[in-house]
Design an enzyme around this catalytic site. Structure first.
Site, short mmCIF file in Angstrom:
data_model
loop_
_atom_site.label_atom_id
_atom_site.label_comp_id
_atom_site.label_asym_id
_atom_site.label_seq_id
_atom_site.Cartn_x
_atom_site.Cartn_y
_atom_site.Cartn_z
N ILE A 155 0.71 -1.34 0.06
CA ILE A 155 0.04 0.06 0.17
C ILE A 155 0.86 1.00 0.03
O ILE A 155 0.73 2.26 -0.82
CB ILE A 155 -0.93 -0.13 1.13
CG1 ILE A 155 -1.99 -1.11 1.01
CG2 ILE A 155 -1.57 1.35 1.27
CD1 ILE A 155 -2.96 -1.43 2.10
N ARG A 232 -3.67 0.28 11.17
CA ARG A 232 -4.49 -0.11 12.25
C ARG A 232 -4.57 0.89 13.58
O ARG A 232 -3.64 1.72 13.56
CB ARG A 232 -3.84 -1.32 12.83
CG ARG A 232 -3.76 -2.65 12.05
CD ARG A 232 -5.55 -3.08 11.88
NE ARG A 232 -5.70 -4.51 11.07
CZ ARG A 232 -5.83 -4.34 9.83
NH1 ARG A 232 -6.09 -3.39 9.16
NH2 ARG A 232 -6.25 -5.44 9.12
N GLU A 261 -12.10 0.16 17.69
CA GLU A 261 -13.08 0.25 16.64
C GLU A 261 -13.92 -0.94 16.69
O GLU A 261 -15.21 -0.83 16.08
CB GLU A 261 -12.53 0.45 15.44
CG GLU A 261 -11.87 -0.89 14.78
CD GLU A 261 -11.12 -0.84 13.48
OE1 GLU A 261 -10.44 0.31 13.27
OE2 GLU A 261 -11.15 -1.66 12.55
N HIS A 293 -13.22 2.04 8.81
CA HIS A 293 -12.35 1.02 8.58
C HIS A 293 -12.99 0.36 6.72
O HIS A 293 -13.33 -0.67 6.65
CB HIS A 293 -12.34 -0.21 9.28
CG HIS A 293 -11.00 -0.94 9.05
ND1 HIS A 293 -10.62 -1.72 10.01
CD2 HIS A 293 -10.58 -1.59 7.94
CE1 HIS A 293 -9.50 -2.32 9.54
NE2 HIS A 293 -9.36 -2.34 8.36
P1 NAI Z 1 2.78 -4.95 3.61
O1 NAI Z 1 3.06 -5.90 4.36
O2 NAI Z 1 2.99 -5.18 1.94
O3 NAI Z 1 3.59 -3.68 3.96
C1 NAI Z 1 4.00 -3.42 5.40
C2 NAI Z 1 5.17 -2.50 5.44
O4 NAI Z 1 5.55 -2.04 6.82
C3 NAI Z 1 6.43 -3.35 5.23
O5 NAI Z 1 7.18 -2.99 4.03
C4 NAI Z 1 7.27 -3.49 6.51
O6 NAI Z 1 8.62 -3.60 6.46
C5 NAI Z 1 6.63 -2.31 6.89
N1 NAI Z 1 7.12 -2.20 8.50
C6 NAI Z 1 7.02 -2.98 9.51
N2 NAI Z 1 7.33 -2.66 10.68
C7 NAI Z 1 7.40 -1.37 10.54
C8 NAI Z 1 8.01 -0.18 11.32
N3 NAI Z 1 8.24 -0.40 12.65
N4 NAI Z 1 8.04 0.89 10.95
C9 NAI Z 1 7.74 1.03 9.63
N5 NAI Z 1 7.59 0.12 8.68
C10 NAI Z 1 7.25 -1.11 9.19
O7 NAI Z 1 1.40 -4.62 4.03
P2 NAI Z 1 0.12 -3.75 3.16
O8 NAI Z 1 -0.40 -4.73 2.13
O9 NAI Z 1 0.93 -2.44 2.62
O10 NAI Z 1 -0.86 -3.40 4.35
C11 NAI Z 1 -0.27 -2.53 5.49
C12 NAI Z 1 -1.20 -2.47 6.36
O11 NAI Z 1 -2.44 -1.76 5.98
C13 NAI Z 1 -1.76 -3.88 6.88
O12 NAI Z 1 -0.73 -4.50 7.97
C14 NAI Z 1 -3.30 -3.44 7.57
O13 NAI Z 1 -2.96 -3.48 9.06
C15 NAI Z 1 -3.47 -2.24 6.75
N6 NAI Z 1 -4.79 -2.51 5.78
C16 NAI Z 1 -5.88 -1.52 6.29
C17 NAI Z 1 -6.99 -1.54 5.29
C18 NAI Z 1 -8.16 -0.77 5.28
O14 NAI Z 1 -9.22 -1.19 4.98
N7 NAI Z 1 -7.89 0.37 6.12
C19 NAI Z 1 -7.04 -2.81 4.26
C20 NAI Z 1 -5.71 -3.67 4.09
C21 NAI Z 1 -4.74 -3.27 4.76
#
Ligand code: NAI
Length: 327
Positions: A155, A232, A261, A293
Protein backbone atom coordinates in the site's frame (compact mmCIF):
# COMPACT_ATOMS: atom_id res chain seq x y z
CA UNK A 1 -15.54 -27.43 1.46
CA UNK A 2 -17.92 -26.59 4.35
CA UNK A 3 -17.02 -23.14 5.54
CA UNK A 4 -18.63 -20.76 8.02
CA UNK A 5 -18.12 -17.07 7.35
CA UNK A 6 -18.15 -14.77 10.38
CA UNK A 7 -18.99 -11.07 10.57
CA UNK A 8 -20.60 -10.77 7.16
CA UNK A 9 -22.50 -7.88 5.65
CA UNK A 10 -24.51 -7.80 2.41
CA UNK A 11 -21.47 -6.80 0.39
CA UNK A 12 -19.40 -9.73 1.74
CA UNK A 13 -22.16 -12.23 1.06
CA UNK A 14 -22.62 -10.91 -2.47
CA UNK A 15 -18.90 -10.99 -3.31
CA UNK A 16 -18.36 -14.46 -1.82
CA UNK A 17 -21.51 -15.87 -3.44
CA UNK A 18 -20.45 -14.51 -6.83
CA UNK A 19 -16.97 -16.02 -6.43
CA UNK A 20 -18.68 -19.32 -5.47
CA UNK A 21 -21.23 -19.17 -8.31
CA UNK A 22 -20.39 -22.73 -9.39
CA UNK A 23 -21.23 -23.96 -5.87
CA UNK A 24 -17.82 -25.52 -5.21
CA UNK A 25 -18.00 -24.69 -1.52
CA UNK A 26 -20.86 -24.83 0.98
CA UNK A 27 -20.75 -21.39 2.60
CA UNK A 28 -22.75 -20.47 5.70
CA UNK A 29 -22.87 -16.74 6.36
CA UNK A 30 -23.14 -15.39 9.90
CA UNK A 31 -23.65 -11.79 11.03
CA UNK A 32 -21.93 -12.32 14.35
CA UNK A 33 -18.27 -11.80 15.00
CA UNK A 34 -16.06 -14.70 15.95
CA UNK A 35 -15.24 -14.74 19.65
CA UNK A 36 -15.30 -17.14 22.59
CA UNK A 37 -19.12 -17.20 22.64
CA UNK A 38 -19.67 -17.63 18.91
CA UNK A 39 -16.80 -20.03 18.17
CA UNK A 40 -19.15 -22.97 18.83
CA UNK A 41 -21.13 -21.97 15.72
CA UNK A 42 -18.19 -23.28 13.68
CA UNK A 43 -18.74 -26.82 14.95
CA UNK A 44 -18.93 -29.28 12.07
CA UNK A 45 -17.33 -26.92 9.56
CA UNK A 46 -13.95 -27.59 7.92
CA UNK A 47 -13.06 -23.93 7.61
CA UNK A 48 -13.82 -20.65 9.36
CA UNK A 49 -13.55 -17.45 7.34
CA UNK A 50 -12.84 -14.42 9.52
CA UNK A 51 -12.26 -10.68 9.25
CA UNK A 52 -10.38 -7.82 10.92
CA UNK A 53 -12.48 -7.48 14.06
CA UNK A 54 -13.00 -11.16 14.77
CA UNK A 55 -11.13 -12.51 17.80
CA UNK A 56 -8.85 -15.41 17.08
CA UNK A 57 -6.99 -15.77 20.34
CA UNK A 58 -5.97 -19.09 21.88
CA UNK A 59 -9.29 -20.02 23.56
CA UNK A 60 -11.22 -19.25 20.37
CA UNK A 61 -8.81 -21.26 18.24
CA UNK A 62 -9.06 -24.14 20.73
CA UNK A 63 -12.85 -24.14 20.32
CA UNK A 64 -12.55 -24.00 16.55
CA UNK A 65 -10.11 -26.93 16.56
CA UNK A 66 -12.34 -28.91 18.93
CA UNK A 67 -15.27 -28.32 16.57
CA UNK A 68 -13.35 -29.72 13.61
CA UNK A 69 -12.09 -26.57 11.93
CA UNK A 70 -8.81 -27.28 10.15
CA UNK A 71 -8.46 -24.08 8.15
CA UNK A 72 -8.86 -20.45 9.18
CA UNK A 73 -9.06 -18.13 6.20
CA UNK A 74 -8.60 -14.46 7.07
CA UNK A 75 -10.37 -12.45 4.38
CA UNK A 76 -8.02 -9.52 4.97
CA UNK A 77 -4.33 -8.66 4.86
CA UNK A 78 -3.67 -7.86 8.53
CA UNK A 79 -3.74 -10.71 11.06
CA UNK A 80 -2.90 -8.94 14.32
CA UNK A 81 -6.18 -10.33 15.74
CA UNK A 82 -5.00 -13.94 15.39
CA UNK A 83 -2.66 -15.94 17.64
CA UNK A 84 -0.58 -17.63 15.00
CA UNK A 85 1.51 -19.64 17.49
CA UNK A 86 -1.67 -21.11 19.01
CA UNK A 87 -3.06 -21.94 15.56
CA UNK A 88 0.16 -23.75 14.65
CA UNK A 89 0.15 -25.65 17.94
CA UNK A 90 -3.47 -26.70 17.34
CA UNK A 91 -2.74 -27.85 13.80
CA UNK A 92 -4.97 -25.19 12.25
CA UNK A 93 -3.74 -23.92 8.91
CA UNK A 94 -4.07 -20.16 8.48
CA UNK A 95 -4.30 -18.30 5.19
CA UNK A 96 -4.78 -14.61 4.54
CA UNK A 97 -5.38 -12.42 1.52
CA UNK A 98 -2.00 -10.68 1.57
CA UNK A 99 -2.43 -8.85 -1.67
CA UNK A 100 -5.64 -7.53 -3.02
CA UNK A 101 -5.54 -4.29 -4.86
CA UNK A 102 -3.46 -1.94 -2.69
CA UNK A 103 -4.99 0.89 -4.73
CA UNK A 104 -8.22 0.67 -2.70
CA UNK A 105 -6.59 1.76 0.57
CA UNK A 106 -4.09 4.02 -1.18
CA UNK A 107 -6.82 5.97 -2.97
CA UNK A 108 -8.73 6.29 0.31
CA UNK A 109 -5.64 7.95 1.80
CA UNK A 110 -6.03 10.71 -0.77
CA UNK A 111 -9.80 10.91 -0.33
CA UNK A 112 -9.10 11.72 3.34
CA UNK A 113 -6.08 13.94 2.67
CA UNK A 114 -7.79 16.14 0.07
CA UNK A 115 -11.01 16.27 2.07
CA UNK A 116 -8.99 17.65 4.98
CA UNK A 117 -6.78 20.01 2.99
CA UNK A 118 -9.78 21.50 1.16
CA UNK A 119 -12.38 21.19 3.97
CA UNK A 120 -14.68 19.25 1.62
CA UNK A 121 -17.09 17.85 4.27
CA UNK A 122 -17.55 21.30 5.86
CA UNK A 123 -17.96 22.97 2.47
CA UNK A 124 -20.58 20.46 1.35
CA UNK A 125 -22.60 20.70 4.56
CA UNK A 126 -22.50 24.52 4.48
CA UNK A 127 -23.78 24.66 0.89
CA UNK A 128 -26.44 22.04 1.63
CA UNK A 129 -27.61 24.30 4.44
CA UNK A 130 -27.83 27.26 2.06
CA UNK A 131 -24.70 28.87 3.48
CA UNK A 132 -22.50 29.80 0.54
CA UNK A 133 -19.84 31.59 2.62
CA UNK A 134 -16.31 30.21 2.20
CA UNK A 135 -14.97 32.07 5.23
CA UNK A 136 -12.63 29.80 7.22
CA UNK A 137 -12.30 27.29 4.38
CA UNK A 138 -8.98 28.41 2.88
CA UNK A 139 -7.15 25.22 1.92
CA UNK A 140 -3.59 24.35 1.01
CA UNK A 141 -1.97 22.53 -1.88
CA UNK A 142 -0.67 19.01 -1.86
CA UNK A 143 1.62 19.88 -4.76
CA UNK A 144 5.11 20.78 -3.57
CA UNK A 145 4.61 19.28 -0.11
CA UNK A 146 6.57 16.50 1.59
CA UNK A 147 4.57 13.30 1.91
CA UNK A 148 5.87 10.92 4.58
CA UNK A 149 4.99 7.24 4.33
CA UNK A 150 5.53 4.97 7.34
CA UNK A 151 5.67 1.37 6.06
CA UNK A 152 6.75 1.01 2.45
CA UNK A 153 4.97 -2.21 1.54
CA UNK A 154 2.31 -2.83 -1.07
CA UNK A 155 0.00 0.00 0.00
CA UNK A 156 2.78 2.41 0.95
CA UNK A 157 4.35 2.04 -2.51
CA UNK A 158 1.09 2.83 -4.29
CA UNK A 159 0.58 5.83 -2.00
CA UNK A 160 4.09 7.00 -2.97
CA UNK A 161 3.23 6.81 -6.68
CA UNK A 162 0.01 8.77 -6.24
CA UNK A 163 1.74 11.36 -4.03
CA UNK A 164 4.39 11.86 -6.70
CA UNK A 165 1.58 12.33 -9.24
CA UNK A 166 0.33 15.21 -7.09
CA UNK A 167 3.80 16.76 -7.21
CA UNK A 168 4.87 15.80 -3.67
CA UNK A 169 8.36 14.94 -2.44
CA UNK A 170 8.09 11.44 -1.01
CA UNK A 171 10.01 10.34 2.08
CA UNK A 172 9.54 7.01 3.79
CA UNK A 173 10.35 5.23 7.02
CA UNK A 174 10.64 1.46 6.76
CA UNK A 175 13.41 -0.30 8.69
CA UNK A 176 13.00 -3.46 6.61
CA UNK A 177 13.18 -1.96 3.13
CA UNK A 178 16.48 -1.44 1.35
CA UNK A 179 15.39 -1.23 -2.31
CA UNK A 180 13.89 2.25 -2.53
CA UNK A 181 14.08 4.15 -5.79
CA UNK A 182 16.72 6.86 -6.02
CA UNK A 183 14.12 9.59 -5.46
CA UNK A 184 12.71 8.06 -2.24
CA UNK A 185 14.58 8.77 0.98
CA UNK A 186 14.26 6.19 3.75
CA UNK A 187 14.54 8.29 6.91
CA UNK A 188 14.58 7.55 10.63
CA UNK A 189 11.01 7.94 11.89
CA UNK A 190 11.79 11.10 13.87
CA UNK A 191 13.24 12.82 10.77
CA UNK A 192 10.24 11.81 8.66
CA UNK A 193 7.85 13.22 11.26
CA UNK A 194 9.76 16.50 11.49
CA UNK A 195 9.96 16.98 7.72
CA UNK A 196 6.58 15.79 6.40
CA UNK A 197 3.52 17.90 5.67
CA UNK A 198 1.39 14.76 5.35
CA UNK A 199 2.18 11.54 7.22
CA UNK A 200 0.43 8.34 6.20
CA UNK A 201 0.73 5.13 8.24
CA UNK A 202 1.05 1.79 6.43
CA UNK A 203 3.00 -0.50 8.73
CA UNK A 204 1.32 -3.58 10.21
CA UNK A 205 0.28 -3.56 13.87
CA UNK A 206 2.87 -5.51 15.85
CA UNK A 207 4.15 -5.21 19.43
CA UNK A 208 6.88 -2.94 17.98
CA UNK A 209 4.49 -0.64 16.11
CA UNK A 210 1.77 -0.32 18.82
CA UNK A 211 1.55 3.40 19.64
CA UNK A 212 4.31 4.11 17.12
CA UNK A 213 2.79 7.59 17.00
CA UNK A 214 2.82 8.51 20.68
CA UNK A 215 2.87 11.84 22.55
CA UNK A 216 6.61 12.36 22.04
CA UNK A 217 6.37 11.69 18.32
CA UNK A 218 3.23 13.77 17.87
CA UNK A 219 5.22 16.65 19.36
CA UNK A 220 7.74 16.23 16.52
CA UNK A 221 5.16 16.88 13.80
CA UNK A 222 5.31 20.13 11.92
CA UNK A 223 2.74 22.75 12.90
CA UNK A 224 -0.19 22.20 10.53
CA UNK A 225 0.83 18.67 9.48
CA UNK A 226 -1.85 16.22 8.34
CA UNK A 227 -1.83 12.72 9.84
CA UNK A 228 -3.58 9.87 8.03
CA UNK A 229 -4.03 6.42 9.54
CA UNK A 230 -5.49 3.71 7.33
CA UNK A 231 -3.24 1.02 8.87
CA UNK A 232 -4.47 -0.11 12.28
CA UNK A 233 -5.94 2.05 15.04
CA UNK A 234 -3.36 1.18 17.69
CA UNK A 235 -0.50 2.52 15.57
CA UNK A 236 -1.56 5.83 17.14
CA UNK A 237 -1.96 6.60 20.85
CA UNK A 238 -5.44 8.11 20.56
CA UNK A 239 -5.39 9.88 23.95
CA UNK A 240 -2.11 11.58 23.02
CA UNK A 241 -3.61 12.48 19.64
CA UNK A 242 -6.57 14.13 21.35
CA UNK A 243 -4.22 16.25 23.49
CA UNK A 244 -2.35 17.33 20.33
CA UNK A 245 -5.65 18.20 18.64
CA UNK A 246 -6.73 20.21 21.68
CA UNK A 247 -3.52 22.23 21.34
CA UNK A 248 -4.61 22.90 17.72
CA UNK A 249 -1.17 22.03 16.35
CA UNK A 250 -2.29 19.81 13.46
CA UNK A 251 -3.73 20.70 10.06
CA UNK A 252 -5.96 17.65 10.03
CA UNK A 253 -6.27 14.01 11.01
CA UNK A 254 -7.84 11.33 8.82
CA UNK A 255 -8.58 8.04 10.53
CA UNK A 256 -9.97 4.98 8.79
CA UNK A 257 -9.11 2.93 11.85
CA UNK A 258 -9.44 3.48 15.59
CA UNK A 259 -7.89 1.63 18.53
CA UNK A 260 -11.23 0.47 19.97
CA UNK A 261 -13.08 0.27 16.67
CA UNK A 262 -14.34 -3.28 16.95
CA UNK A 263 -17.35 -2.37 19.10
CA UNK A 264 -18.44 0.40 16.75
CA UNK A 265 -17.17 0.09 13.20
CA UNK A 266 -19.50 -1.71 10.77
CA UNK A 267 -22.40 -1.24 13.22
CA UNK A 268 -25.21 1.34 13.20
CA UNK A 269 -25.00 3.34 16.42
CA UNK A 270 -26.99 6.28 15.06
CA UNK A 271 -29.95 5.67 17.39
CA UNK A 272 -27.85 5.16 20.51
CA UNK A 273 -25.65 7.14 22.86
CA UNK A 274 -22.03 6.53 21.93
CA UNK A 275 -20.54 4.99 25.09
CA UNK A 276 -16.92 5.63 24.11
CA UNK A 277 -15.75 9.04 25.36
CA UNK A 278 -12.52 8.90 23.37
CA UNK A 279 -14.24 8.24 20.04
CA UNK A 280 -16.93 10.78 20.90
CA UNK A 281 -14.26 13.41 21.65
CA UNK A 282 -12.41 12.63 18.40
CA UNK A 283 -15.62 13.21 16.46
CA UNK A 284 -15.98 16.72 17.92
CA UNK A 285 -12.88 18.07 16.15
CA UNK A 286 -13.63 19.80 12.87
CA UNK A 287 -10.14 18.88 11.67
CA UNK A 288 -10.71 15.16 12.19
CA UNK A 289 -12.33 12.87 9.65
CA UNK A 290 -13.16 9.34 10.73
CA UNK A 291 -14.28 6.64 8.32
CA UNK A 292 -15.33 3.19 9.43
CA UNK A 293 -12.41 0.97 8.31
CA UNK A 294 -13.51 1.15 4.70
CA UNK A 295 -10.21 1.77 2.92
CA UNK A 296 -10.50 -1.64 1.23
CA UNK A 297 -14.24 -1.29 0.53
CA UNK A 298 -14.35 -1.21 -3.24
CA UNK A 299 -16.05 -3.60 -5.65
CA UNK A 300 -12.65 -4.54 -7.02
CA UNK A 301 -11.08 -5.39 -3.65
CA UNK A 302 -14.15 -7.32 -2.43
CA UNK A 303 -14.12 -9.48 -5.58
CA UNK A 304 -10.39 -10.16 -5.25
CA UNK A 305 -10.67 -10.95 -1.54
CA UNK A 306 -13.52 -13.40 -2.22
CA UNK A 307 -11.72 -15.10 -5.11
CA UNK A 308 -8.42 -15.45 -3.23
CA UNK A 309 -10.17 -16.78 -0.11
CA UNK A 310 -12.12 -19.40 -2.05
CA UNK A 311 -9.03 -20.38 -4.05
CA UNK A 312 -7.26 -21.05 -0.75
CA UNK A 313 -10.18 -23.23 0.38
CA UNK A 314 -10.00 -25.18 -2.90
CA UNK A 315 -6.21 -25.61 -2.70
CA UNK A 316 -6.43 -26.73 0.93
CA UNK A 317 -9.10 -29.30 0.07
CA UNK A 318 -7.03 -30.57 -2.86
CA UNK A 319 -3.94 -30.84 -0.66
CA UNK A 320 -2.06 -28.36 -2.82
CA UNK A 321 0.56 -25.87 -1.68
CA UNK A 322 -1.10 -22.84 -0.14
CA UNK A 323 0.30 -19.63 -1.60
CA UNK A 324 -1.07 -17.43 1.17
CA UNK A 325 -0.35 -19.71 4.12
CA UNK A 326 0.76 -18.22 7.43
CA UNK A 327 1.13 -21.36 9.54
P1 NAI B 1 2.85 -4.93 3.59
O1 NAI B 1 3.21 -6.09 4.44
O2 NAI B 1 2.98 -5.05 2.11
O3 NAI B 1 3.70 -3.66 4.05
C1 NAI B 1 3.92 -3.31 5.38
C2 NAI B 1 5.27 -2.60 5.43
O4 NAI B 1 5.45 -2.11 6.75
C3 NAI B 1 6.45 -3.51 5.11
O5 NAI B 1 7.26 -2.95 4.09
C4 NAI B 1 7.22 -3.58 6.43
O6 NAI B 1 8.62 -3.65 6.24
C5 NAI B 1 6.83 -2.26 7.06
N1 NAI B 1 7.06 -2.19 8.50
C6 NAI B 1 7.04 -3.20 9.42
N2 NAI B 1 7.38 -2.72 10.64
C7 NAI B 1 7.57 -1.38 10.49
C8 NAI B 1 7.95 -0.34 11.37
N3 NAI B 1 8.19 -0.57 12.66
N4 NAI B 1 8.06 0.91 10.87
C9 NAI B 1 7.84 1.16 9.57
N5 NAI B 1 7.52 0.19 8.66
C10 NAI B 1 7.38 -1.06 9.12
O7 NAI B 1 1.37 -4.55 4.01
P2 NAI B 1 0.29 -3.70 3.17
O8 NAI B 1 -0.48 -4.61 2.28
O9 NAI B 1 0.96 -2.53 2.57
O10 NAI B 1 -0.71 -3.24 4.33
C11 NAI B 1 -0.24 -2.41 5.40
C12 NAI B 1 -1.26 -2.43 6.51
O11 NAI B 1 -2.43 -1.77 6.09
C13 NAI B 1 -1.75 -3.84 6.93
O12 NAI B 1 -0.89 -4.43 7.88
C14 NAI B 1 -3.10 -3.57 7.51
O13 NAI B 1 -2.97 -3.38 8.92
C15 NAI B 1 -3.52 -2.24 6.86
N6 NAI B 1 -4.68 -2.40 5.97
C16 NAI B 1 -5.76 -1.59 6.15
C17 NAI B 1 -6.87 -1.70 5.34
C18 NAI B 1 -8.04 -0.78 5.45
O14 NAI B 1 -9.12 -1.10 4.90
N7 NAI B 1 -7.94 0.34 6.12
C19 NAI B 1 -6.94 -2.75 4.31
C20 NAI B 1 -5.71 -3.48 4.15
C21 NAI B 1 -4.64 -3.33 4.97
Amino acid sequence: MKAVVFDTHDYDRRALSEANANGTHALTFLDVRLDEQTAKLAEGFDAAIAFVNDHLDEPVLERLAAGGVRLVAMRCAGHNNLDLAAATRLGITVVTVPSYTPHAVAEHVFALTLSLLRSVPRAVSRVRDGNFSVEGLVGSLLCGKTFGIVGFGQIGRVVAGIARGFGCRVVIHDPYVKDTAADVENLPLEDLLARSDVISLHSPLTPQTRHLINAARLAMLKEGAVLINTGRGALVDTLALIETLKADRLGGVGLDVYELEEKFFYTDWSNDVLPDDVLARLLTFRKVLVTSHMGFLTREALAEIAQTTLRSLGDFEAGQTLKNRLS
